[in-house]
Design a protein around this motif. Sequence first.
Motif, PDB file in Angstrom:
ATOM      1  N   GLU A 172       0.874  -1.354  -0.038  1.00 31.49           N
ATOM      2  CA  GLU A 172      -0.023  -0.082  -0.244  1.00 31.49           C
ATOM      3  C   GLU A 172       0.751   1.290   0.004  1.00 31.49           C
ATOM      4  N   LEU A 201      -0.865  12.493   1.031  1.00 30.71           N
ATOM      5  CA  LEU A 201      -2.156  12.602   0.604  1.00 30.71           C
ATOM      6  C   LEU A 201      -2.360  14.048  -0.052  1.00 30.71           C
ATOM      7  N   ARG A 212      -3.883   5.152   0.320  1.00 29.40           N
ATOM      8  CA  ARG A 212      -4.760   5.851   0.745  1.00 29.40           C
ATOM      9  C   ARG A 212      -5.083   7.164   0.020  1.00 29.40           C
ATOM     10  N   GLY A 218      -8.213   5.632  -1.869  1.00 27.56           N
ATOM     11  CA  GLY A 218      -9.652   5.734  -0.971  1.00 27.56           C
ATOM     12  C   GLY A 218      -9.994   6.918  -0.781  1.00 27.56           C
ATOM     13  N   ARG A 219      -8.997   8.178  -0.592  1.00 21.83           N
ATOM     14  CA  ARG A 219      -9.586   9.418  -0.566  1.00 21.83           C
ATOM     15  C   ARG A 219     -10.351   9.926  -1.814  1.00 21.83           C
ATOM     16  N   THR A 234      -9.903   9.186   7.417  1.00 29.97           N
ATOM     17  CA  THR A 234      -9.378   7.928   7.252  1.00 29.97           C
ATOM     18  C   THR A 234      -8.127   7.557   6.215  1.00 29.97           C
ATOM     19  N   ASN A 235      -8.127   8.446   5.249  1.00 30.12           N
ATOM     20  CA  ASN A 235      -7.045   8.158   4.115  1.00 30.12           C
ATOM     21  C   ASN A 235      -5.862   9.002   4.592  1.00 30.12           C
ATOM     22  N   THR A 256      -9.425   2.833  10.000  1.00 25.26           N
ATOM     23  CA  THR A 256     -10.306   2.695   9.455  1.00 25.26           C
ATOM     24  C   THR A 256     -11.435   1.782   9.595  1.00 25.26           C
ATOM     25  N   CYS A 281     -15.883   4.786   5.200  1.00 31.75           N
ATOM     26  CA  CYS A 281     -14.880   3.696   5.577  1.00 31.75           C
ATOM     27  C   CYS A 281     -15.042   2.673   4.720  1.00 31.75           C
ATOM     28  N   SER A 296     -13.662   3.317   1.227  1.00 26.60           N
ATOM     29  CA  SER A 296     -12.183   3.354   1.357  1.00 26.60           C
ATOM     30  C   SER A 296     -11.561   2.014   1.421  1.00 26.60           C
ATOM     31  N   ARG A 351      -9.086   0.116  -1.182  1.00 29.66           N
ATOM     32  CA  ARG A 351      -7.624  -0.276  -0.743  1.00 29.66           C
ATOM     33  C   ARG A 351      -7.409  -1.675  -0.651  1.00 29.66           C
TER      34      ARG A 351
END
Length: 422
Positions: free
Chosen positions: A13, A18, A146, A149-150, A290-291, A299, A343, A346, A350
């Motif tokens: 990951e 971000l 992440r 996910g965002r 969360t990201n 998360t 959540c 995301s 991910r």
Amino acid sequence: MSVDAVKNPAGNEADEPLPGDLRMARTLWPVLLASAVGLLPFTVFSTYLVPIADEAGSGVAAMGGLRGLGGLAALLVGTALAPLIDRVPRRWAVAGGLAALGLSSALGASGDFLLLAVFCLLVGASTSVLNPALTAAAADRFGTGRAAGRAATLVTATQSMTAMLAAPVIALPALIWGWRGDLFAVTVLSLLLAVVFVLRREDTSVADETASGGQRLGYIASFRALGAVRGVVPLLLIALLRTAVFMGYLSYLAAFYEERFDLDAGLFAFVWTLSGASFFVSNLLTGRLTNAAEPRLGTERLLFIGLLAALVSVVGFYFTHWLPLALALTSLHAASHAVVAACAVSLVVRRCGPGLRGAALGINAAGMSLGVFVGAALGGAGLGLAGYPGVAAVFGALVVAAVGAAVLVLRAGPARKEAEAA
């Protein structure tokens, strides 16, 4: 190709910083705009249901029942085509969904009852492909970590904002050109955006490259691969149950406020705005938190907490007789569902790499369509059998089931560990 390779082609990951929301929005503007346009046809249909029924020579109940065709089409088409979303370039899947959406809006503008039925079917079918393709395309633009996910939660936040603001946005132009003009405007916007996606070749993603010539999973193998990704099946179940609770709750929200607090439609509009604003703000902030590169709370744990808040708020809501407390619980319930939704999206993004992401999001969307029907039906059954305490019992039981699924997600371990194991 192995399942592990599909889960996360990069093998881990990403830990890239971000990007800011504005930078992401500038990059994803066609995706965000298309996600907003996708909500407009049914918003026009619901807002102008009475004049549309009059034009078609139909009763309001019969015309409103056509809306169910869209949900049925979304469920069937979304489930059937979910694995195929990863087998074609994202931009082609999005362009196809937009073209079908534009065609359906043009048919709906005719005012003919039969064509309006086709309109509902086509809108449901097109959005069942369009929405997961847009969410996957947004995530693909930012890799597998992440940031991906965002990006996906920005799409859902845009949709929640559109749902909150769409009614006044379409009502003002309709003063000039009527509901038909609104649908024709959706047709034009959809077709123009379809062209934009076809021409944006620089946006080719990992999934596009795989679909163009790399190895890929077969149709049935895609479903098997999804089942093999730890925690994804419980996440899809949570999305279905959460939607059933929230949409069922919204179905009877106006009736509850009118019966218990004597709020007419005009005053209830403020309640609806409170709920929509709470969902939007919570969804937007949760997606960011969360990201983050170093989130203070995992998360998976935040998902669990959000479900507990949803359980307390939905059960407590139906037993309150004090308006300020009811309003507070309405806001909390919407916010908690937004946390769970952000959540879940995301984590799905991910845990599933670009080669499997579209299929997961497609099944997620189909499950949510099913949830709309389940929530309204079970909520109505609870109301008929035991009044509002019966509704509280039904929705509380559904959230408890979702909490059980969240325990399985927690036991599966964080998305980071899943990626490292790959």
